[in-house]
Design an enzyme around this catalytic site. Structure first.
Site, PDB file in Angstrom:
ATOM      1  N   SER A  42       0.820  -1.217   0.000  1.00 38.43           N
ATOM      2  CA  SER A  42       0.000   0.000   0.000  1.00 38.43           C
ATOM      3  C   SER A  42       0.853   1.266   0.000  1.00 38.43           C
ATOM      4  CB  SER A  42      -0.960   0.005   1.188  1.00 38.43           C
ATOM      5  OG  SER A  42      -0.285  -0.186   2.407  1.00 38.43           O
TER       6      SER A  42
ATOM      7  N   HIS B 105      -1.957  -8.739   2.097  1.00 34.51           N
ATOM      8  CA  HIS B 105      -1.593  -7.477   2.745  1.00 34.51           C
ATOM      9  C   HIS B 105      -2.617  -7.167   3.832  1.00 34.51           C
ATOM     10  CE1 HIS B 105       0.272  -3.748   3.512  1.00 34.51           C
ATOM     11  NE2 HIS B 105      -0.179  -3.018   2.515  1.00 34.51           N
TER      12      HIS B 105
ATOM     13  N   HIS C 215       6.409 -12.523   8.450  1.00 36.05           N
ATOM     14  CA  HIS C 215       6.456 -11.164   7.911  1.00 36.05           C
ATOM     15  C   HIS C 215       7.562 -11.087   6.873  1.00 36.05           C
ATOM     16  CE1 HIS C 215       7.008  -6.772   7.738  1.00 36.05           C
ATOM     17  NE2 HIS C 215       5.763  -6.714   8.123  1.00 36.05           N
TER      18      HIS C 215
ATOM     19  N   ARG D 121       4.441  -4.566  17.512  1.00 35.03           N
ATOM     20  CA  ARG D 121       3.042  -4.136  17.534  1.00 35.03           C
ATOM     21  C   ARG D 121       2.150  -5.246  18.098  1.00 35.03           C
ATOM     22  NH1 ARG D 121       2.310  -2.757  11.386  1.00 35.03           N
ATOM     23  NH2 ARG D 121       3.309  -4.820  11.356  1.00 35.03           N
TER      24      ARG D 121
ATOM     25  N   ASP E 277      -1.264  -8.560  12.880  1.00 34.57           N
ATOM     26  CA  ASP E 277      -2.591  -9.074  12.562  1.00 34.57           C
ATOM     27  C   ASP E 277      -3.042 -10.184  13.500  1.00 34.57           C
ATOM     28  OD1 ASP E 277      -2.908  -7.401  10.283  1.00 34.57           O
ATOM     29  OD2 ASP E 277      -1.603  -8.737   9.145  1.00 34.57           O
TER      30      ASP E 277
END
Length: 400
Positions: free
Chosen positions: A205, A235, A281, A290, A336
């Site tokens: 993105s 993504h 990743h 995160r 995620d």
């Protein structure tokens, strides 16, 4: 690199953030824990305000609370400038259209008010391109939560919209517009947006926005293109897939899952040719900070949530299996793996919508960089491509 997705190839200038394989993301040089420590919060010891992160991404400096309040006020003003045709354009789509399709359509509809396009047509000098880009970027950042909430309420809440609350900050107001007013959900939305604002420039993105922006397309066109990349399963759609996979696991094995059952289900997923969503990743080689940050939030606010406890078990089970498989460089959980569980706990259960939240958050990093692209006068991006025949000949020469 030519047929490997250009992984590891350095080819972009990206000011807002940088990603280290071992340390994870740094926003203008600050790690996630450092951002939590120094950025202003709505409450003492609370999560950072997204406006503070935006200020940091734009300027490279940590703002004061007064500066964050001023930016928040400016964003609220800009959020009220959405033309009626934007809502009508979205409403012309079937309610069954994917939320990301509706979101991208809304951003494209906003484009007719682009200040950059107007200024460019009037002959603004290149040295001032950043000025109307700044106006577009701030308008876009301010307005995407309103558009996103309109889509959520249209699809899931019978089109019953909720007016904005000018007393609330960016993250809390977004939660409010969606229909969630608990203090915990406000804190979660602040954290979610802050963590998802940026992840350097090489992801699909961010790179797409930079690529399209390099043609001097305005921020609306560039960000809409980025959203189309974000909507892909490899993504931004991944955060949706995690929750669906975990719910499928529970449906098959029950909530009181043993480690052996988990291992069997993970292997079943892998042997079917699928990936375990939320793990691995393209750059990171350790647990995503995160993820760790969201885990700390869960331990504080929902330690007994069954799905959170299941995610904790997966953290112990999945990495050894992926390591044993031998095909994954990073077997550790990413951002995620946790986000959907947190949203689900506080009532935002519609996993199909989660990528829109990701898109709203990512507007801050992408738009900040677009301003810097114009300020620095970065050129049109035009890499070189080769054919399979060229590659074959190159390999033959190298082997001789």
């Amino acid at each position: 690199m030519v047929i490997g997705g250009m992984r590891g190839m350095t080819g972009l200038l990206w000011e807002a953030s940088s990603l280290d394989p071992d340390e994870g993301i740094r926003f203008r040089g600050l790690s996630v824990p450092e951002c939590q420590k120094v950025l202003p919060a709505a409450t003492t010891g609370g999560e950072p305000l997204p406006e503070g992160m935006l200020w940091l991404l734009l300027t490279g400096k940590v703002p004061s609370m007064e500066q964050v309040d001023a930016l928040s006020k400016d964003l609220r003003r800009r959020a009220k400038m959405i033309p009626d045709h934007v809502y009508k354009t979205i409403a012309s789509l079937p309610k069954t259209a994917h939320p990301m399709t509706q979101f991208t359509t809304g951003v494209m509809a906003l484009q007719v008010q682009s200040e950059f396009q107007k200024a460019y047509e009037k002959g603004i000098p290149k040295s001032r391109f950043w000025e109307p880009t700044y106006e577009d970027a701030l308008n876009l950042i301010a307005q995407v939560p309103v558009i996103a909430a309109f889509i959520y309420r249209r699809i899931y809440k019978n089109g019953e919209n909720i007016p904005a609350d000018d007393a609330l900050d960016y993250g809390a107001n977004f939660a409010h517009l969606l229909g969630f007013d608990s203090p915990e959900m406000h804190e979660l939305m602040r954290l979610y947006i802050t963590l998802h604002t940026d992840h350097e420039g090489g992801n699909v993105s961010a790179h797409t926005a930079h690529l399209v922006g390099s043609t001097l397309s305005d921020p609306y066109l560039s960000f809409a293109a980025a959203l189309n990349g974000l909507a892909g399963p490899l993504h931004g759609l991944a955060n949706q897939e995690v929750l669906l996979w975990i719910k499928s696991l529970v449906e098959e094995c029950g909530e009181n899952v043993t480690k052996e059952q988990l291992k069997d289900y993970v292997w079943k997923t892998l042997n079917s040719g699928k990936v375990v969503p939320g793990f691995g990743h393209g750059i990171l080689r350790k647990t995503d900070p995160r993820y760790t940050c969201q885990r700390e939030f869960a331990l504080k606010h929902l330690p007994d949530d069954p799905l959170f406890q299941l995610v904790s078990q997966l953290y112990e089970v999945v990495p050894p299996i992926l390591t044993e498989l031998g095909k994954v460089r990073n077997p550790w959980p990413n951002v995620d793996a946790h986000s959907g569980i947190l949203l689900n706990h506080f009532g935002l259960t519609e996993a199909r919508y989660y990528t829109v939240l990701f898109g709203v958050s990512r507007s801050m990093g992408i738009c900040s960089q677009l301003i810097w692209d114009r300020a620095l006068g970065l050129p049109l991006e035009r890499p070189k491509s080769v054919t399979t025949e060229w590659l074959e000949n190159y390999c033959k020469k190298a082997a001789s």
